[in-house]
Design an enzyme around this catalytic site. Structure first.
Site, short mmCIF file in Angstrom:
data_model
loop_
_atom_site.label_atom_id
_atom_site.label_comp_id
_atom_site.label_asym_id
_atom_site.label_seq_id
_atom_site.Cartn_x
_atom_site.Cartn_y
_atom_site.Cartn_z
N GLY A 31 0.86 -1.18 0.00
CA GLY A 31 0.00 0.00 0.00
C GLY A 31 0.90 1.22 0.00
CB THR A 33 1.19 5.74 3.43
OG1 THR A 33 0.04 4.96 3.77
CG2 THR A 33 0.76 7.02 2.70
CE1 TYR A 91 -1.14 -3.77 -5.62
CE2 TYR A 91 -1.79 -3.60 -3.32
CZ TYR A 91 -0.81 -3.57 -4.30
OH TYR A 91 0.50 -3.32 -3.94
NE ARG A 172 -2.75 4.95 -7.92
CZ ARG A 172 -1.60 5.60 -7.99
NH1 ARG A 172 -1.60 6.88 -8.34
NH2 ARG A 172 -0.46 5.00 -7.71
CE LYS A 230 6.85 11.57 -5.34
NZ LYS A 230 6.13 10.66 -4.42
NE ARG A 231 12.10 16.98 -12.91
CZ ARG A 231 12.95 17.63 -13.70
NH1 ARG A 231 12.50 18.40 -14.67
NH2 ARG A 231 14.26 17.48 -13.53
N GLY A 232 10.17 10.99 -12.33
CA GLY A 232 10.58 9.74 -12.96
C GLY A 232 12.03 9.75 -13.38
N GLY A 261 7.57 5.85 -6.42
CA GLY A 261 7.36 7.08 -5.67
C GLY A 261 7.38 6.87 -4.16
CG ASP A 262 4.63 4.17 -2.69
OD1 ASP A 262 4.06 5.27 -2.88
OD2 ASP A 262 4.14 3.07 -3.05
#
Length: 308
Positions: A31, A33, A91, A172, A230-232, A261-262
């Site tokens: 998940g 966070t 998921y 999302r 963040k820009r990958g 990202g997490d």
């Protein structure tokens, strides 16, 4: 970071994750966070800081499995609401040949959606026990709107008490009632954010910004000038818009972009908690994300993690 950070709470939803391998699947715990909490606890294991997860779970075997995983990752479990009539979300994840992932969710009635809803043992005053809290737009989107509004008020009280709010607008669209609600709530939380960790794609998709420059200017207008955008593969940039003399090496082979990202959030925050510079925090976040996306799943085995 000027103030010492000893107690950290990551707030949100932790789910059962199914990672497909043809006709079989691995069963994991993940998940957004929560992924950050795992990597943050690993990176801070030699420090005085403690990482706790704050959520709601059921009393079923899968909820117990989640709790066991938290404890195994040295994450505090003292702020977990237990609901007798709810279960965790689920998921399934598939990745293509380029490492991009797609998800199928079963979470519409998950226990986490009852977080902070009465009757509850874990109230908004529980936030006052922590020096820093991390939440994401997913954390907020799954809550009833009345609880969101109470959360926003609680953030005001928390910050007035000296607490720091970290926010990742992990957007999302399907979790929100509509885009207008998403913009309204995100804007209110951005205005109460001390450290921002947004992704440029999420911000542009939600607010319609045409470039990362517009994202930076809008966030600055909300008062968000600390953190990272963040820009990958382009690498992160400081929300302060101050130039950091750092070169980010892109990853040549992406196996699975889940939790990129997490894990960045964990690397960035760990560096800040340790008192490192903004440039070092940007590099720490980038290095963590670069490591994680070269392995499958949101949580890579600790023995494979090179960045500490």
């Amino acid at each position: 970071m000027a103030q010492e950070i000893r107690k950290i709470a990551c707030i949100g939803e932790v789910m059962i994750e199914l990672v497909s391998h043809g006709d079989t699947a691995d069963l994991n715990v993940a998940g957004d966070t929560y992924n950050t909490a795992v990597y943050l606890a690993r990176l801070l294991r030699e420090s005085n800081a403690e990482v706790t997860y704050l959520t709601a779970l059921g009393v079923d075997d899968f909820s117990d499995r989640i709790l066991d995983q938290m404890k195994a990752q040295d994450i505090g479990t003292g702020y977990i609401e237990r609901r007798t009539n709810k279960v965790p979300g689920l998921y399934a994840i598939k990745t293509d040949d380029m490492g991009e992932r797609s998800f199928t969710y079963w979470r519409s009635d998950s226990a986490a959606r009852t977080l902070f809803s009465e009757p509850c043992d874990i109230s908004f005053d529980s936030l006052l026990d922590f020096d820093l809290i991390l939440l994401s737009a997913i954390t907020v989107a799954i809550l009833p709107d009345s609880v969101r509004q109470s959360l926003i008020a609680a953030l005001d009280k928390y910050r007035a008490n000296g607490g720091l709010v970290v926010y990742d607008s992990n957007h999302r669209p399907h979790l929100w009632e509509d885009s207008e609600t998403a913009i309204r709530v995100n804007t209110e939380i951005w205005k109460r954010c001390d450290i921002g960790l947004p992704s440029v794609d999420d911000e542009m998709a939600l607010y319609g910004d045409a470039s990362h420059y517009e994202v930076l200017e809008r966030l600055a207008s909300f008062g968000v000038v600390h953190g990272a955008l963040k820009r990958g593969e382009e690498g992160p940039i400081a929300l302060s818009q101050e130039k950091c003399d750092v070169e980010f090496t892109p990853v040549t082979t992406v196996i699975d972009s889940t939790a990129a990202g997490d894990s960045f959030n964990a690397g960035f925050l760990a560096a800040m908690v340790k008192g490192q510079s903004e440039a070092e925090a940007l590099m720490s976040g980038h290095d963590m994300a670069a490591e994680v996306i070269q392995h499958r799943g949101a949580i890579i085995p600790i023995e494979l993690q090179k960045k500490w």
